[in-house]
Write a protein that holds these residues in place. Structure first.
Motif, PDB file in Angstrom:
ATOM      1  N   ILE A 239       0.436  -1.239   0.167  1.00  0.00           N
ATOM      2  CA  ILE A 239      -0.170   0.192  -0.242  1.00  0.00           C
ATOM      3  C   ILE A 239       1.083   0.982   0.085  1.00  0.00           C
ATOM      4  CG2 ILE A 239      -1.610   1.230   1.703  1.00  0.00           C
ATOM      5  CD1 ILE A 239      -2.638  -1.025   2.784  1.00  0.00           C
ATOM      6  N   HIS A 240       0.717   2.127  -0.871  1.00  0.00           N
ATOM      7  CA  HIS A 240       1.208   3.213  -0.567  1.00  0.00           C
ATOM      8  C   HIS A 240      -0.078   4.231  -0.410  1.00  0.00           C
ATOM      9  CE1 HIS A 240       4.591   6.553  -1.846  1.00  0.00           C
ATOM     10  NE2 HIS A 240       3.175   7.206  -1.384  1.00  0.00           N
ATOM     11  N   GLY A 241      -0.165   5.452   0.327  1.00  0.00           N
ATOM     12  CA  GLY A 241      -0.860   6.271   0.269  1.00  0.00           C
ATOM     13  C   GLY A 241      -1.093   7.470   0.268  1.00  0.00           C
ATOM     14  N   GLY A 242      -1.470   8.555   0.777  1.00  0.00           N
ATOM     15  CA  GLY A 242      -0.976  10.082   0.459  1.00  0.00           C
ATOM     16  C   GLY A 242      -2.685  10.813   0.176  1.00  0.00           C
ATOM     17  N   GLY A 243      -2.266  11.789   0.228  1.00  0.00           N
ATOM     18  CA  GLY A 243      -3.945  12.559  -0.390  1.00  0.00           C
ATOM     19  C   GLY A 243      -3.756  12.595  -1.349  1.00  0.00           C
ATOM     20  N   MET A 244      -4.873  13.533  -2.109  1.00  0.00           N
ATOM     21  CA  MET A 244      -5.051  13.236  -3.603  1.00  0.00           C
ATOM     22  C   MET A 244      -3.923  13.692  -4.417  1.00  0.00           C
ATOM     23  SD  MET A 244      -8.961  12.833  -4.373  1.00  0.00           S
ATOM     24  CE  MET A 244      -9.951  10.978  -3.731  1.00  0.00           C
ATOM     25  N   ASP A 245      -4.180  15.007  -3.706  1.00  0.00           N
ATOM     26  CA  ASP A 245      -3.074  16.277  -4.123  1.00  0.00           C
ATOM     27  C   ASP A 245      -1.875  16.103  -4.914  1.00  0.00           C
ATOM     28  OD1 ASP A 245      -2.224  15.788  -1.625  1.00  0.00           O
ATOM     29  OD2 ASP A 245      -2.280  18.053  -2.136  1.00  0.00           O
ATOM     30  N   LEU A 246      -1.526  14.645  -4.262  1.00  0.00           N
ATOM     31  CA  LEU A 246      -0.245  14.180  -4.439  1.00  0.00           C
ATOM     32  C   LEU A 246      -0.035  13.081  -5.823  1.00  0.00           C
ATOM     33  CD1 LEU A 246       1.217  13.443  -1.740  1.00  0.00           C
ATOM     34  CD2 LEU A 246       1.573  15.466  -2.361  1.00  0.00           C
ATOM     35  N   LEU A 247      -1.270  12.943  -6.168  1.00  0.00           N
ATOM     36  CA  LEU A 247      -1.542  12.049  -7.320  1.00  0.00           C
ATOM     37  C   LEU A 247       0.186  12.318  -8.351  1.00  0.00           C
ATOM     38  CD1 LEU A 247      -5.225  11.079  -7.795  1.00  0.00           C
ATOM     39  CD2 LEU A 247      -3.082   9.695  -8.537  1.00  0.00           C
ATOM     40  N   PHE A 248      -0.213  13.759  -9.394  1.00  0.00           N
ATOM     41  CA  PHE A 248       0.371  13.743  -9.712  1.00  0.00           C
ATOM     42  C   PHE A 248       1.201  15.243  -9.524  1.00  0.00           C
ATOM     43  CE2 PHE A 248       1.404  16.374 -13.802  1.00  0.00           C
ATOM     44  CZ  PHE A 248       2.683  14.963 -14.183  1.00  0.00           C
ATOM     45  N   PRO A 249       2.845  15.562  -9.800  1.00  0.00           N
ATOM     46  CA  PRO A 249       3.725  14.832 -10.751  1.00  0.00           C
ATOM     47  C   PRO A 249       3.669  14.075  -9.119  1.00  0.00           C
ATOM     48  CG  PRO A 249       4.708  16.706  -9.723  1.00  0.00           C
ATOM     49  CD  PRO A 249       2.884  16.637  -9.071  1.00  0.00           C
ATOM     50  N   HIS A 250       3.665  13.866  -7.843  1.00  0.00           N
ATOM     51  CA  HIS A 250       5.153  13.340  -6.859  1.00  0.00           C
ATOM     52  C   HIS A 250       4.490  11.145  -7.341  1.00  0.00           C
ATOM     53  CE1 HIS A 250       7.719  12.462  -3.437  1.00  0.00           C
ATOM     54  NE2 HIS A 250       5.870  12.042  -2.685  1.00  0.00           N
ATOM     55  N   HIS A 251       3.455  10.863  -7.016  1.00  0.00           N
ATOM     56  CA  HIS A 251       3.399   9.826  -7.258  1.00  0.00           C
ATOM     57  C   HIS A 251       3.838   8.867  -8.797  1.00  0.00           C
ATOM     58  CE1 HIS A 251       2.391   9.355  -3.028  1.00  0.00           C
ATOM     59  NE2 HIS A 251       0.980   9.682  -3.233  1.00  0.00           N
ATOM     60  N   GLU A 252       3.195   9.346  -9.975  1.00  0.00           N
ATOM     61  CA  GLU A 252       3.240   9.614 -10.688  1.00  0.00           C
ATOM     62  C   GLU A 252       4.510   9.213 -11.514  1.00  0.00           C
ATOM     63  OE1 GLU A 252       0.034   9.117 -13.150  1.00  0.00           O
ATOM     64  OE2 GLU A 252       1.482   8.034 -13.597  1.00  0.00           O
ATOM     65  N   SER A 253       5.860   9.865 -10.244  1.00  0.00           N
ATOM     66  CA  SER A 253       7.345  10.102 -10.576  1.00  0.00           C
ATOM     67  C   SER A 253       7.706   8.920 -10.393  1.00  0.00           C
ATOM     68  CB  SER A 253       7.465  11.786 -10.092  1.00  0.00           C
ATOM     69  OG  SER A 253       6.612  12.505 -11.053  1.00  0.00           O
ATOM     70  N   GLU A 254       7.350   8.945  -8.569  1.00  0.00           N
ATOM     71  CA  GLU A 254       7.772   8.358  -7.833  1.00  0.00           C
ATOM     72  C   GLU A 254       7.495   6.283  -8.612  1.00  0.00           C
ATOM     73  OE1 GLU A 254       5.822   8.819  -3.956  1.00  0.00           O
ATOM     74  OE2 GLU A 254       7.147   7.709  -3.663  1.00  0.00           O
ATOM     75  N   ILE A 255       6.222   6.660  -9.416  1.00  0.00           N
ATOM     76  CA  ILE A 255       6.410   4.650  -9.645  1.00  0.00           C
ATOM     77  C   ILE A 255       7.207   4.843 -10.872  1.00  0.00           C
ATOM     78  CG2 ILE A 255       4.938   3.555 -11.566  1.00  0.00           C
ATOM     79  CD1 ILE A 255       2.286   4.849 -10.479  1.00  0.00           C
ATOM     80  N   ALA A 256       7.443   6.030 -12.070  1.00  0.00           N
ATOM     81  CA  ALA A 256       8.455   6.099 -13.230  1.00  0.00           C
ATOM     82  C   ALA A 256       9.888   6.206 -11.666  1.00  0.00           C
ATOM     83  CB  ALA A 256       8.635   7.326 -13.641  1.00  0.00           C
ATOM     84  N   GLN A 257      10.499   6.502 -11.068  1.00  0.00           N
ATOM     85  CA  GLN A 257      11.512   6.671 -10.631  1.00  0.00           C
ATOM     86  C   GLN A 257      11.946   4.971 -10.279  1.00  0.00           C
ATOM     87  OE1 GLN A 257      11.038   8.627  -7.517  1.00  0.00           O
ATOM     88  NE2 GLN A 257      12.258  10.739  -8.868  1.00  0.00           N
ATOM     89  N   SER A 258      11.319   4.318  -9.525  1.00  0.00           N
ATOM     90  CA  SER A 258      10.862   3.315  -8.625  1.00  0.00           C
ATOM     91  C   SER A 258      11.215   2.011  -9.984  1.00  0.00           C
ATOM     92  CB  SER A 258      10.319   2.571  -8.196  1.00  0.00           C
ATOM     93  OG  SER A 258       9.948   3.247  -6.735  1.00  0.00           O
ATOM     94  N   THR A 259      10.416   2.165 -10.850  1.00  0.00           N
ATOM     95  CA  THR A 259      10.312   0.826 -12.009  1.00  0.00           C
ATOM     96  C   THR A 259      11.620   0.804 -12.974  1.00  0.00           C
ATOM     97  OG1 THR A 259       7.582   1.148 -12.185  1.00  0.00           O
ATOM     98  CG2 THR A 259       9.088   0.511 -14.076  1.00  0.00           C
ATOM     99  N   ILE A 260      12.189   1.999 -12.587  1.00  0.00           N
ATOM    100  CA  ILE A 260      12.938   2.177 -13.498  1.00  0.00           C
ATOM    101  C   ILE A 260      14.423   1.137 -12.941  1.00  0.00           C
ATOM    102  CG2 ILE A 260      15.019   3.183 -14.198  1.00  0.00           C
ATOM    103  CD1 ILE A 260      12.721   3.282 -16.539  1.00  0.00           C
ATOM    104  N   CYS A 261      14.261   1.394 -11.502  1.00  0.00           N
ATOM    105  CA  CYS A 261      15.905   0.800 -11.006  1.00  0.00           C
ATOM    106  C   CYS A 261      15.601  -0.376 -10.362  1.00  0.00           C
ATOM    107  CB  CYS A 261      15.119   2.552 -10.018  1.00  0.00           C
ATOM    108  SG  CYS A 261      16.972   2.000  -8.099  1.00  0.00           S
ATOM    109  N   ASN A 262      14.108  -0.840  -9.776  1.00  0.00           N
ATOM    110  CA  ASN A 262      14.084  -2.228  -9.499  1.00  0.00           C
ATOM    111  C   ASN A 262      13.136  -2.644 -10.014  1.00  0.00           C
ATOM    112  OD1 ASN A 262      14.470  -0.897  -7.096  1.00  0.00           O
ATOM    113  ND2 ASN A 262      12.517   0.418  -6.780  1.00  0.00           N
ATOM    114  N   HIS A 263      13.026  -2.150 -11.974  1.00  0.00           N
ATOM    115  CA  HIS A 263      12.623  -3.175 -12.444  1.00  0.00           C
ATOM    116  C   HIS A 263      10.961  -3.840 -12.152  1.00  0.00           C
ATOM    117  CE1 HIS A 263      16.906  -2.757 -14.119  1.00  0.00           C
ATOM    118  NE2 HIS A 263      17.236  -3.798 -12.802  1.00  0.00           N
ATOM    119  N   SER A 264      10.721  -3.443 -11.625  1.00  0.00           N
ATOM    120  CA  SER A 264       8.767  -3.773 -11.399  1.00  0.00           C
ATOM    121  C   SER A 264       8.271  -2.765 -10.691  1.00  0.00           C
ATOM    122  CB  SER A 264       9.200  -5.173 -10.292  1.00  0.00           C
ATOM    123  OG  SER A 264       9.247  -4.334  -9.643  1.00  0.00           O
TER     124      SER A 264
END
Length: 500
Positions: A239-264
């Motif tokens: 689970i990753h939680g937070g306020g809706m205002d963090l959906l973009f760009p914060h969480h979107e970017s988190e997904i991108a970074q982690s996906t590249i770094c951890n391959h999933s």
RNA sequence: GGUUCUGUGGCCGAGUGGCUAGGCAGAGCUCUGCAAAAGCUCCUACACCGGUUCGAAUCCGGUCGGAACCUCCA
């Protein structure tokens, strides 16, 4: 019992919750930026996820709940001035950056304790994880999804979007993002406007700065959460939680970074709480309508008619679904205050009930109704944490409880088992899961003793029909903010008014 | 402008197509030396216009409001 279903922002629908590791849940929630005092808006996510944390534990999961402290500054507005928020404020207040951060961290912890939120399992700080962040940036560079520019490092969104779904979480369309023509200073460092900083070079006057392979600087906005979540919860977590205002760009970017770094993809269930509004507007620094938590608790703010107890605020938040906006008003808060008091009084009355005699239910219909209402608690909570509906059910039982207390309904109307279930149910849900507690500060033993004395004197006066004395006691106490109530059967109860 | 969400009785707020959510406020009654609490009863709404359906607050389309994000943000 029904299965737990949670609304996943990623799929935009409710999904059955299963954890990655049986019996364990990893949960990351974006914590506060401690460059200033927490406000009413901050209350919502931390109370929401506190209840989720508590409920998952109630379900038997071992939960590792990670909530960061952002104590390394982010940009006031990316690229425009490249001034660190904390650094700026520190100059104004003539404090060391870490002194400032410590002050607001302490204040945040104090406020969270007022709300009776449980401390997270791990509360990592951004400044304490500079090394991890740098390592992560290195990996992304090596993978070819970032580039260095003038001592800063940017994530290459266009390249990422070519092979991945950038915008999946927030519903953003990559083409639109790339077409943004907004004029921003410092933008020339980036290849595309959609690119975001992983590392920023620090101007000489910048106080918060660290040595890195790309020069002296400080981490970008999104990388800390990715680095710390990966470190403590693994490449993939529940689970990753937070306020809706963090959906973009914060969480979107988190997904991108982690996906590249951890391959999933890092997160299985994204959970977002909605905003608290005030007069229909989101509360935020940029709107100039911020009520700080200290002001909320003291009543010291032009918008506030009075002080509000932390438990009133907690209850107010639980009375609505976490994905709905919640509009703040004095009227609404005062309604919650009275509602909570009524519910809590009934809860205390319930715990004092004793039941003797044959264990069977005297009123089978009522007994079934109570059992059904209790059984629905889990059903509602399993349906994406519908705390409001659980509370509504509790309110439906209040008249029954109070009637049993006043002997309008015999306690034996319910079976012995049902009474126990009722008592246990209220205790578990109200205190353990919803994290509510008494607003009364009447647990001082000396006060208890003094009040007992006054109650005894008043009882004696009343028995002599000496209403002058009995009224004097009640009226004088009322002036002190203590409410004395006559109960059926000659008993008396008292409470501190308001709970402030 | 783009994306997403939303519009419920005096106020706040749940709502899975059919059966009164709930809270607060208000009215009446009961209990009570008085008061406060409590109990009982009443107050039945879904922005607007079409459509689908035996039946819609709930589904679909449109109109008009409101919000969040697109920029630091809980």
């Amino acid at each position: 019992m029904s299965e737990l279903k949670v609304y996943n922002s990623l799929s935009r629908q409710k999904e059955v919750f299963t954890s990655l590791t049986p019996g364990h849940v990893g949960m990351y929630v974006c914590g506060p930026t401690v460059s200033g005092e927490s406000h009413l808006g901050h209350a919502r996510p931390y109370i929401t996820f506190d209840v989720i944390f508590r409920y998952l534990q109630y379900l038997g999961y071992k939960v590792r709940y990670v909530r960061n402290i952002t104590d390394a500054g982010h940009f006031e507005e990316e690229g425009r001035e490249a001034v660190d928020k904390i650094a700026t404020k520190a100059v104004l207040e003539k404090l060391e950056p870490m002194e400032l951060v410590q002050k607001y961290t302490n204040l945040f912890h104090w406020a969270m304790a007022q709300f009776n939120t449980l401390p997270p399992s791990i509360e990592p700080t951004a400044t304490g994880h500079i090394v991890e962040q740098i390592e992560m940036i290195k990996k992304i560079l090596e993978a070819g999804y970032a580039y260095e520019s003038n001592g800063s490092v940017y994530f290459d969104v266009k390249k990422y979007a070519a092979g991945h779904d950038y915008g999946k979480l927030s519903g953003r369309v990559i083409e639109d993002l790339l077409e943004t023509t907004r004029e921003l200073e410092g933008q020339q460092e980036k290849r595309d406007t959609a690119d975001f900083a992983l590392w920023k070079n620090a101007a000489p006057e910048h106080i918060m700065r660290w040595q890195s392979p790309w020069g002296v600087g400080y981490p970008g906005w999104h990388i800390e959460c990715s680095a710390m979540a990966t470190k403590y919860l693994g490449a993939q977590f529940d689970i990753h939680g937070g306020g809706m205002d963090l959906l973009f760009p914060h969480h979107e970017s988190e997904i991108a970074q982690s996906t590249i770094c951890n391959h999933s993809a890092p997160v299985r269930y994204w959970i977002h709480n909605n905003m608290i509004t005030i007069n229909g507007r989101k509360m935020g620094k940029s709107y100039n309508n911020v009520i700080k938590l200290t002001e909320l608790f003291s009543g010291d703010h032009p918008i506030l008619e009075k002080a509000y107890h932390p438990m009133t605020v907690r209850f107010f938040i639980l009375q609505t679904h976490y994905r709905s906006t919640l509009d703040f008003s004095n009227e609404a808060l005062q309604a919650s205050e009275k509602g909570l008091r009524r519910l809590w009084d009934a809860y205390e009355n319930l715990q004092k009930l004793s039941r003797e005699g044959a264990p069977e239910a005297g009123d089978a219909e009522l007994d079934k109704k109570i059992n059904d209402l209790l059984d629905e608690f889990s059903t509602f909570m399993n349906d994406d944490f519908s705390t409001a509906k659980v509370l509504a059910n509790m309110f439906e039982m209040v008249p029954v409880i109070n009637s049993m207390k006043d002997k309008l309904i015999p306690v034996t109307a319910l079976s012995a088992a049902s009474i126990e279930k009722l008592k246990a149910g209220f205790h578990t849900w109200l205190e353990d899961i919803f994290g509510l507690r008494s607003v009364s500060e009447a647990d001082n033993s000396k006060l208890q003793g003094v009040m007992q004395l006054l109650v005894d004197i008043r009882k004696e006066a009343k028995s002599r029909k000496d209403f002058v004395t009995s009224d004097k006691i009640r009226n004088q106490l009322a002036l002190l903010g203590i409410t004395l109530k006559d109960e059926k059967g000659g008993e008396m109860s008292w409470s501190l008014a308001g709970g402030e």
